[in-house]
Design a protein around this motif. Structure first.
Motif, mmCIF file in Angstrom:
data_model
loop_
_atom_site.group_PDB
_atom_site.id
_atom_site.type_symbol
_atom_site.label_atom_id
_atom_site.label_comp_id
_atom_site.label_asym_id
_atom_site.label_seq_id
_atom_site.Cartn_x
_atom_site.Cartn_y
_atom_site.Cartn_z
ATOM 1 N N VAL A 165 11.960 -6.909 67.519
ATOM 2 C CA VAL A 165 11.361 -5.574 67.488
ATOM 3 C C VAL A 165 12.456 -4.549 67.246
ATOM 4 O O VAL A 165 13.532 -4.630 67.841
ATOM 5 N N ALA A 166 12.188 -3.585 66.369
ATOM 6 C CA ALA A 166 13.082 -2.440 66.197
ATOM 7 C C ALA A 166 12.241 -1.181 66.372
ATOM 8 O O ALA A 166 11.118 -1.106 65.858
ATOM 9 N N ALA A 167 12.768 -0.216 67.128
ATOM 10 C CA ALA A 167 11.981 0.988 67.422
ATOM 11 C C ALA A 167 12.638 2.220 66.836
ATOM 12 O O ALA A 167 13.855 2.295 66.695
ATOM 13 N N LEU A 168 11.772 3.185 66.519
ATOM 14 C CA LEU A 168 12.243 4.463 66.006
ATOM 15 C C LEU A 168 12.601 5.393 67.160
ATOM 16 O O LEU A 168 13.519 6.199 67.072
ATOM 17 N N SER A 169 11.806 5.310 68.231
ATOM 18 C CA SER A 169 12.074 6.121 69.419
ATOM 19 C C SER A 169 11.277 5.509 70.565
ATOM 20 O O SER A 169 10.530 4.553 70.369
ATOM 21 N N GLU A 170 11.442 6.067 71.744
ATOM 22 C CA GLU A 170 10.644 5.591 72.880
ATOM 23 C C GLU A 170 9.171 5.910 72.621
ATOM 24 O O GLU A 170 8.856 6.911 71.971
ATOM 25 N N PRO A 171 8.264 5.078 73.158
ATOM 26 C CA PRO A 171 6.846 5.392 72.975
ATOM 27 C C PRO A 171 6.461 6.690 73.682
ATOM 28 O O PRO A 171 7.023 7.020 74.718
#
Ligand SMILES: NC(=O)C1=CN([C@@H]2O[C@H](COP(=O)(O)OP(=O)(O)OC[C@H]3O[C@@H](n4cnc5c(N)ncnc54)[C@H](OP(=O)(O)O)[C@@H]3O)[C@@H](O)[C@H]2O)[C@@H](O)CC1
Ligand SMILES: [K+]
Length: 494
Positions: free
Chosen positions: A82-88
Motif C-alpha cells: 500500500v502507498a498513501a497520499l496522506s492520512e485518511p
C-alpha cells in the motif's frame, strides 16, 4: 464484475443519495466500504494471479476502499503493498486504514508493482491533482524503506511545500501506471470529474475501471472515458435507478411470412447538392433492413434496388413513407431551404441531419406534429442550440425538451436524449468513425428503424448501436461505404 450495457448512469450526487438511502435503513458506510473493498479484492485477485499488487490510497472513501481491498487481498494470500497520499480524512477511511496491518509507503517513494490499483480519488475529486504537493512522512532520512517497517507501524504525513525535486501526484501515477503490467482504477481513474467527464488532471490510460455501485457519466463521456479502459460494474448492494442508461443491444423485428416491402418500412431520402451523401444514407437504410428505400432528387447509379425519383411535392406525398431523411448533402441554398420546408410540412416522421440542421429553428421543430429525430454533431449542435460549458448529457436533454424531439448528440460519446428526460449513452465507439460520410450512414440507419415503426427513442438507439457495431467489425481505415454495407453484419449478429 458486471458488464455495463443497459446499466443506469448516476451522477456523484445521485450516487450519494442512493448510498444514503441504504445507510438510512441501518447499513453503515463502513459496511458499504467493506463490500466495495471486498469486491475490488476479488476482481483484482482473479486478474493478478501470483503477481504483486500495489494499491494507492487517497484521503477519502475511495482510499478507504483501497485499504479494505489491501486487507482482503492479504488475507487471500495475494502479495500486496500500500502507498498513501496522506492520512485518511473520513471516519470510514480511518477505520479501513486501521484494518490494514501492513506497512504504508509514501506515494512519491512507492516502487512499482506488476498490478497497480488506483484508489486515490473517486467521485469526490473537486480540483486538479496538480494542486497537491506530495506529502513527506515525518521520519528521518536515515529511516529504512517503508516496506521494512514492522507490521502496523503508523506513518504520519505532513504536507510540505513543493520543491523542485518533489514529484506531482500525476507524475507518480503515470510512472507507476507505465511500469505496471495491468492498471486498475477504483470507481474512476484519479483526476476525472465524475459528472462532466472532464479531465481535471490527466491520468494514465487504465486497463480496467471498476465502477462501484453504478456507472457514472465520466465512464462514458469524453475525454474521461478514454482513460478508463474496460469498465466493469461491482455490485455493492445499493439499488440504483436513473433516467440515463448505457445504450443496450437492440431487439429488432424480423420479417415473417406475411411481410412485404412496405411492412418492413419505406424510407425516403431527400437529396441535394452533394448526392453522394444522400446515396450513403440510402444504402445504409437498405442495409439496416428497410423494405423500400427511395431517393428523392437528382442522382444516378447503383444499387438497382434503390428507387431514384426526381424531387417533387407529389413524390413526397406518398403516404407509404414511414421515415423521411433530410440533410445529408442537402446544401444550404434556396433549393435546400425549399426542400426542407416541404419536408417539414409533409407529415412524415423525420430524421433531420447535416445541412438541414443549419437551416432550422429548434422552436419551429417543436410545433411539428410528427416524430422528429435530430442528429447533430458538436458543431451542428452549437449552431442549433447555442454553445455552453454544461455537460453533454444535460445539453442533450435540454435540447430534446426544447425541440420536443429525440436528439442524437453525436461524437465519440454519443448521447441520445428524449423529450421526456430519458437518456442513453453509447460506449466504445471506434475512433475510425472520424471519417467523411459516417454521419450520413447513421441517419439512414435510424431512418430504417423509424420506418419499421420503432418508437423514436428506440429508433435512434438501434441506429446508433448498429452503426457502432458495424464500425467495430470493420477495424481500421474503413470508408463510409464500407460502414453502410457492414450494417448488414451488425443486424445479422442480433
Ligand atoms: N459514500 C459511500 O457510502 C461510499 C463511497 N465509496 C467510495 O467513496 C468514493 C467517494 O468518496 P469521497 O466522497 O470521500 O471522495 P474521494 O474521491 O475519496 O476523495 C475525496 C477526498 O479527497 C479530497 N480531495 C478532493 N479533491 C482533491 C484534490 N484535488 N487534492 C487533494 N484532495 C482532494 C477531499 O478533500 P476536500 O475536498 O474535502 O478538502 C476528500 O478528502 C467513491 O468514489 C467510492 O470509491 C464506496 O466506499 C462505497 C461507499
Ligand atoms: K480511483
Amino acid at each position: 464484475m458486471i458488464r455495463i450495457e443497459c446499466q443506469p448512469i448516476l451522477t456523484a450526487a445521485e450516487m450519494r443519495a442512493a448510498e444514503n438511502a441504504v445507510i438510512a435503513t441501518g447499513v453503515s458506510v463502513e459496511t458499504l466500504m467493506d463490500r466495495a473493498g471486498t469486491a475490488i479484492a476479488e476482481a483484482v485477485r482473479r486478474l493478478a494471479g501470483t503477481n504483486e499488487v500495489l494499491i494507492l490510497c487517497g484521503p477519502g472513501n475511495n482510499g478507504g476502499d483501497g485499504y479494505v481491498a489491501a486487507r482482503v487481498l492479504a488475507e487471500m494470500g495475494v502479495p500486496v503493498r500500500v502507498a498513501a497520499l496522506s492520512e485518511p480524512k473520513t471516519d470510514a477511511a480511518k477505520s479501513a486504514r486501521a484494518g490494514w496491518l501492513g506497512p504504508i509507503e509514501t506515494l512519491a517513494e512507492a516502487k512499482h508493482a506488476p498490478i497497480l490499483v488506483d484508489a486515490l480519488f473517486g467521485s469526490g475529486l473537486t480540483r486538479p491533482l496538480d494542486a497537491i504537493t506530495t506529502p513527506t512522512p515525518n521520519r528521518s532520512p536515515a529511516d529504512a524503506g517503508a516496506q521494512d517497517r514492522p507490521l502496523g507501524e503508523r506513518l504520519e504525513f505532513s504536507w510540505a511545500p513543493a520543491s523542485a525535486r518533489e514529484r506531482s501526484v500525476v507524475e507518480c501515477l503515470h510512472s507507476l501506471g507505465n511500469a505496471a503490467l495491468l492498471s486498475i482504477a477504483v470507481d474512476l481513474p484519479s483526476g476525472l470529474a465524475t459528472d462532466s467527464g472532464q479531465a481535471l488532471s490527466t491520468p494514465p490510460v487504465f486497463d480496467l475501471t471498476l465502477a462501484l455501485g453504478a456507472v457514472k457519466p465520466a465512464h462514458l463521456l469524453q475525454p474521461a472515458a478514454r482513460y478508463c479502459g474496460q469498465i466493469r460494474l461491482l455490485d455493492i448492494g445499493v439499488p440504483t435507478v436513473s433516467q440515463a442508461e448505457v445504450l443496450k443491444t437492440p431487439s429488432l423485428p424480423t420479417p415473417g411470412p406475411d411481410s412485404h416491402k412496405y411492412t418492413r418500412g419505406m424510407v425516403a431520402i431527400i437529396a441535394g447538392t452533394m448526392s453522394g451523401a444522400a446515396d450513403l444514407a440510402a444504402l445504409a437504410a437498405m442495409r439496416a433492413g428497410a423494405g423500400y428505400v427511395t431517393l428523392l432528387g437528382d442522382s444516378q447509379g447503383p444499387p438497382h434496388a434503390l428507387v431514384r425519383t426526381p424531387f417533387s411535392d407529389q413524390a413526397l406525398a406518398n403516404d407509404r413513407i414511414g421515415a423521411l431523411v433530410i440533410g445529408p448533402g442537402l446544401g444550404r441554398d434556396d433549393t435546400a431551404r425549399a426542400r426542407l420546408e416541404a419536408a417539414l410540412n409533409a407529415g412524415h416522421p423525420l430524421i433531420i441531419d447535416g445541412d438541414a440542421l443549419r437551416l432550422l429553428d429548434p422552436d419551429h421543430i417543436k410545433a411539428l406534429k410528427v416524430p422528429v429525430i435530430l442528429t447533430p454533431h458538436a458543431g451542428e449542435f452549437d449552431a442549433l442550440f447555442g454553445k455552453s460549458d454544461t455537460d453533454k448529457i444535460t445539453r442533450a436533454r435540454d435540447a430534446a425538451t426544447r425541440a420536443n424531439a429525440v436528439v442524437v448528440f453525436k461524437g465519440a460519446d454519443t448521447v441520445i436524449a428524449a423529450p421526456d428526460g430519458r437518456v442513453r449513452i453509447a460506449q466504445g465507439a471506434s475512433d475510425w468513425l472520424s471519417t467523411a460520410g459516417t454521419g450520413d450512414v447513421l441517419s439512414g440507419a435510424i431512418g430504417a428503424m423509424l420506418a419499421a415503426k420503432l418508437d423514436p427513442l428506440d429508433s435512434a438507439c438501434a441506429g446508433v448501436w448498429l452503426h457502432g457495431d458495424a464500425a467495430r467489425r470493420l477495424g481500421p481505415a474503413f470508408i463510409a461505404d464500407d460502414l453502410a454495407e457492414a450494417l448488414r453484419s451488425a443486424r445479422a449478429s442480433l
